[in-house]
Design an enzyme around this catalytic site. Structure first.
Site, PDB file in Angstrom:
ATOM      1  N   ASP A  37      33.944   3.480  80.178  1.00 45.66           N
ATOM      2  CA  ASP A  37      33.112   4.408  79.407  1.00 45.66           C
ATOM      3  C   ASP A  37      33.852   4.856  78.150  1.00 45.66           C
ATOM      4  O   ASP A  37      34.697   5.752  78.191  1.00 45.66           O
ATOM      5  CB  ASP A  37      32.734   5.619  80.262  1.00 45.66           C
ATOM      6  CG  ASP A  37      31.754   6.489  79.506  1.00 45.66           C
ATOM      7  OD1 ASP A  37      30.564   6.105  79.444  1.00 45.66           O
ATOM      8  OD2 ASP A  37      32.167   7.508  78.921  1.00 45.66           O
ATOM      9  N   TYR A  42      36.320   9.132  70.962  1.00 41.87           N
ATOM     10  CA  TYR A  42      37.559   9.223  71.747  1.00 41.87           C
ATOM     11  C   TYR A  42      38.755   8.699  70.954  1.00 41.87           C
ATOM     12  O   TYR A  42      39.906   8.919  71.357  1.00 41.87           O
ATOM     13  CB  TYR A  42      37.432   8.467  73.084  1.00 41.87           C
ATOM     14  CG  TYR A  42      36.280   8.929  73.963  1.00 41.87           C
ATOM     15  CD1 TYR A  42      35.672  10.168  73.761  1.00 41.87           C
ATOM     16  CD2 TYR A  42      35.792   8.130  74.987  1.00 41.87           C
ATOM     17  CE1 TYR A  42      34.604  10.581  74.549  1.00 41.87           C
ATOM     18  CE2 TYR A  42      34.730   8.536  75.786  1.00 41.87           C
ATOM     19  CZ  TYR A  42      34.134   9.764  75.556  1.00 41.87           C
ATOM     20  OH  TYR A  42      33.083  10.168  76.337  1.00 41.87           O
ATOM     21  N   LYS A  71      29.437   5.039  72.487  1.00 49.23           N
ATOM     22  CA  LYS A  71      28.488   6.097  72.113  1.00 49.23           C
ATOM     23  C   LYS A  71      28.433   6.302  70.608  1.00 49.23           C
ATOM     24  O   LYS A  71      29.478   6.258  69.936  1.00 49.23           O
ATOM     25  CB  LYS A  71      28.877   7.416  72.799  1.00 49.23           C
ATOM     26  CG  LYS A  71      29.098   7.256  74.286  1.00 49.23           C
ATOM     27  CD  LYS A  71      29.288   8.551  75.044  1.00 49.23           C
ATOM     28  CE  LYS A  71      29.743   8.235  76.450  1.00 49.23           C
ATOM     29  NZ  LYS A  71      31.193   8.013  76.581  1.00 49.23           N
ATOM     30  N   ASN A 268      46.971   7.832  85.507  1.00 47.36           N
ATOM     31  CA  ASN A 268      47.985   7.591  86.527  1.00 47.36           C
ATOM     32  C   ASN A 268      47.488   6.501  87.486  1.00 47.36           C
ATOM     33  O   ASN A 268      46.382   6.595  88.015  1.00 47.36           O
ATOM     34  CB  ASN A 268      48.207   8.929  87.257  1.00 47.36           C
ATOM     35  CG  ASN A 268      49.066   8.795  88.466  1.00 47.36           C
ATOM     36  OD1 ASN A 268      48.636   8.266  89.492  1.00 47.36           O
ATOM     37  ND2 ASN A 268      50.293   9.278  88.358  1.00 47.36           N
ATOM     38  N   ARG A 271      46.318   7.539  90.976  1.00 45.73           N
ATOM     39  CA  ARG A 271      45.038   8.260  90.969  1.00 45.73           C
ATOM     40  C   ARG A 271      43.886   7.326  90.579  1.00 45.73           C
ATOM     41  O   ARG A 271      42.769   7.469  91.069  1.00 45.73           O
ATOM     42  CB  ARG A 271      45.119   9.481  90.060  1.00 45.73           C
ATOM     43  CG  ARG A 271      45.979  10.583  90.673  1.00 45.73           C
ATOM     44  CD  ARG A 271      45.815  11.919  89.983  1.00 45.73           C
ATOM     45  NE  ARG A 271      46.504  11.999  88.709  1.00 45.73           N
ATOM     46  CZ  ARG A 271      47.796  12.257  88.560  1.00 45.73           C
ATOM     47  NH1 ARG A 271      48.567  12.490  89.603  1.00 45.73           N
ATOM     48  NH2 ARG A 271      48.337  12.309  87.353  1.00 45.73           N
TER      49      ARG A 271
HETATM   50  P1  A2P Z   1      45.397  12.443  85.208  1.00 48.27           P
HETATM   51  O1  A2P Z   1      44.943  11.622  84.029  1.00 48.27           O
HETATM   52  O2  A2P Z   1      46.780  12.963  85.052  1.00 48.27           O
HETATM   53  O3  A2P Z   1      45.175  11.718  86.518  1.00 48.27           O
HETATM   54  P2  A2P Z   1      37.369  14.067  84.733  1.00 48.27           P
HETATM   55  O4  A2P Z   1      37.290  12.612  84.855  1.00 48.27           O
HETATM   56  O5  A2P Z   1      36.496  14.811  85.676  1.00 48.27           O
HETATM   57  O6  A2P Z   1      37.180  14.470  83.304  1.00 48.27           O
HETATM   58  O7  A2P Z   1      38.831  14.528  85.202  1.00 48.27           O
HETATM   59  C1  A2P Z   1      39.959  14.007  84.674  1.00 48.27           C
HETATM   60  C2  A2P Z   1      41.119  14.925  85.006  1.00 48.27           C
HETATM   61  O8  A2P Z   1      41.388  14.938  86.401  1.00 48.27           O
HETATM   62  C3  A2P Z   1      42.384  14.473  84.347  1.00 48.27           C
HETATM   63  O9  A2P Z   1      43.086  15.613  83.984  1.00 48.27           O
HETATM   64  C4  A2P Z   1      43.097  13.680  85.424  1.00 48.27           C
HETATM   65  O10 A2P Z   1      44.480  13.758  85.246  1.00 48.27           O
HETATM   66  C5  A2P Z   1      42.676  14.399  86.676  1.00 48.27           C
HETATM   67  N1  A2P Z   1      42.519  13.492  87.810  1.00 48.27           N
HETATM   68  C6  A2P Z   1      41.935  12.289  87.803  1.00 48.27           C
HETATM   69  N2  A2P Z   1      41.907  11.757  89.032  1.00 48.27           N
HETATM   70  C7  A2P Z   1      42.485  12.664  89.855  1.00 48.27           C
HETATM   71  C8  A2P Z   1      42.756  12.691  91.242  1.00 48.27           C
HETATM   72  N3  A2P Z   1      42.426  11.680  92.039  1.00 48.27           N
HETATM   73  N4  A2P Z   1      43.387  13.782  91.736  1.00 48.27           N
HETATM   74  C9  A2P Z   1      43.740  14.813  90.949  1.00 48.27           C
HETATM   75  N5  A2P Z   1      43.509  14.834  89.624  1.00 48.27           N
HETATM   76  C10 A2P Z   1      42.890  13.779  89.069  1.00 48.27           C
END
Ligand code: A2P
Length: 319
Positions: A37, A42, A71, A268, A271
């Site tokens: 996406d 961005y 977008k 990460n 994650r």
């Molecule tokens: P990071 O990039 O350090 O993993 P959204 O997609 O709802 O906008 O959220 C993104 C945010 O959530 C980022 O700050 C990301 O940080 C964090 N994030 C993404 N996946 C996880 C996860 N599995 N657990 C905790 N935090 C996460």
């Protein structure tokens, strides 16, 4: 258990730093992501394109395996700028077509040439003594007709909208010759948007939820507090314990299980893996209901707030 639809979880590319972006995109594709996406705004489409190109060159996937969204930014809403903006995104991404092109906001701003600034962001004249966001009188119907012609030319497979409310969606359905295939909106357990999602479904429009983890995306922008994290709620923690999953997986699973696509962002690798591993379990009906009941209509991404706070312009789009 339902069949796995890998496109239901996309990688959100908002805020991926340019320096790591190509590697993150490449690694995400390598571990199984097939939906990306992106957006002009961005500011990282060149890097996203590099990550995609590397994955395709290495034979990890083909272009046809990927669903890539971008977008249209606010400054390109006038009919003569829509295709120009798409072509710029295609060039930056190194692609010949997009799977989905969305109007980013129902907000039209004056054109800013690519040479002046790209992406143009929200402020019109960044050099001015009192920099501010400026609005241009471009009706959304004009923009939609130009989006339709991109579709007719085969440059995009699907067209759609983001950040529309029910009123704008109803209006769009009245004039659209090519109906929107997708609506992208903020949605998470604190902003369940049940009526808008139900309306979109009644029009056969698929819904993608951005910021599916709620506050987390906004902590680094100082637009949310840690205490607003839905991952710390009892119902989420209890379900995580029962299923031996992380709280984030529970919240993401809730997003998919209610029928939306989701686009969590992560920089990460662990994650990233965690966020896509949500198809081997399901939440009970009671858990779904309890998580939905967390709704407090809390919107973190609200132009009615941040345009006034950061860009000197009060311009609400939600009541
Ligand atoms: P990071 O990039 O350090 O993993 P959204 O997609 O709802 O906008 O959220 C993104 C945010 O959530 C980022 O700050 C990301 O940080 C964090 N994030 C993404 N996946 C996880 C996860 N599995 N657990 C905790 N935090 C996460």
């Amino acid at each position: 258990m339902e069949s796995i639809d890998i496109y239901k979880v996309g990688l959100g590319l908002w805020k991926l730093p340019e320096s790591d972006c190509a590697d993150i995109v490449y690694n995400a594709i390598k571990i199984g992501y097939r939906h990306l996406d992106s957006a002009c705004d961005y500011g990282n489409e060149v890097e996203v394109g590099k990550g995609i190109a590397r994955a395709i060159e290495e034979g990890i996937c083909t272009r046809a395996d990927l669903k890539i969204t971008s977008k249209l930014w606010n400054t390109y809403h006038a009919k003569e700028h829509v295709e120009l903006a798409l072509q710029k995104s295609l060039t930056d991404l190194g692609l010949t077509y997009l799977d989905t092109y969305l109007i980013h906001f129902p907000i039209a701003q004056p054109f800013v040439p690519f040479e002046t600034r790209y992406p143009p962001e929200w402020i019109f004249d960044t050099e001015s003594d009192s920099p501010e966001m400026v609005i241009a009188p471009v009706p959304l119907q004009e923009t939609w007709q130009a989006m339709e012609s991109l579709s007719e030319k085969g440059l995009v497979k699907e067209i759609g909208i983001c950040n529309y409310n029910s009123g704008l969606l109803n209006d769009l359905m009245a004039y659209a010759k090519i109906k929107p295939a997708q609506l992208q909106i903020e949605s998470h357990p604190y902003l369940t948007q049940e009526r808008l999602i139900k309306l979109a479904k009644s029009y056969n429009i698929s819904v993608t939820a951005f910021s599916p983890l709620g506050a987390l995306s906004y902590l680094e922008l100082d637009m949310a507090k840690q205490s607003e994290s839905v991952l710390e709620k009892d119902v989420v923690i209890k379900a995580a314990e029962r299923l031996n999953k992380t709280p984030a997986q529970i919240v993401l699973r809730w997003g998919v299980q209610r029928g939306c696509s989701i686009i969590p962002k992560s920089s990460n690798l662990n994650r990233l893996k965690e966020n896509i591993s949500i198809f081997d379990f399901s939440l009970s009906e009671d858990e779904m209901t309890a998580i939905s009941a967390l709704n407090i209509n809390k919107r973190f991404n609200d132009p009615g707030d941040f345009c006034e706070a950061a860009f000197n312009k009060f311009y609400p789009i939600y009541d």
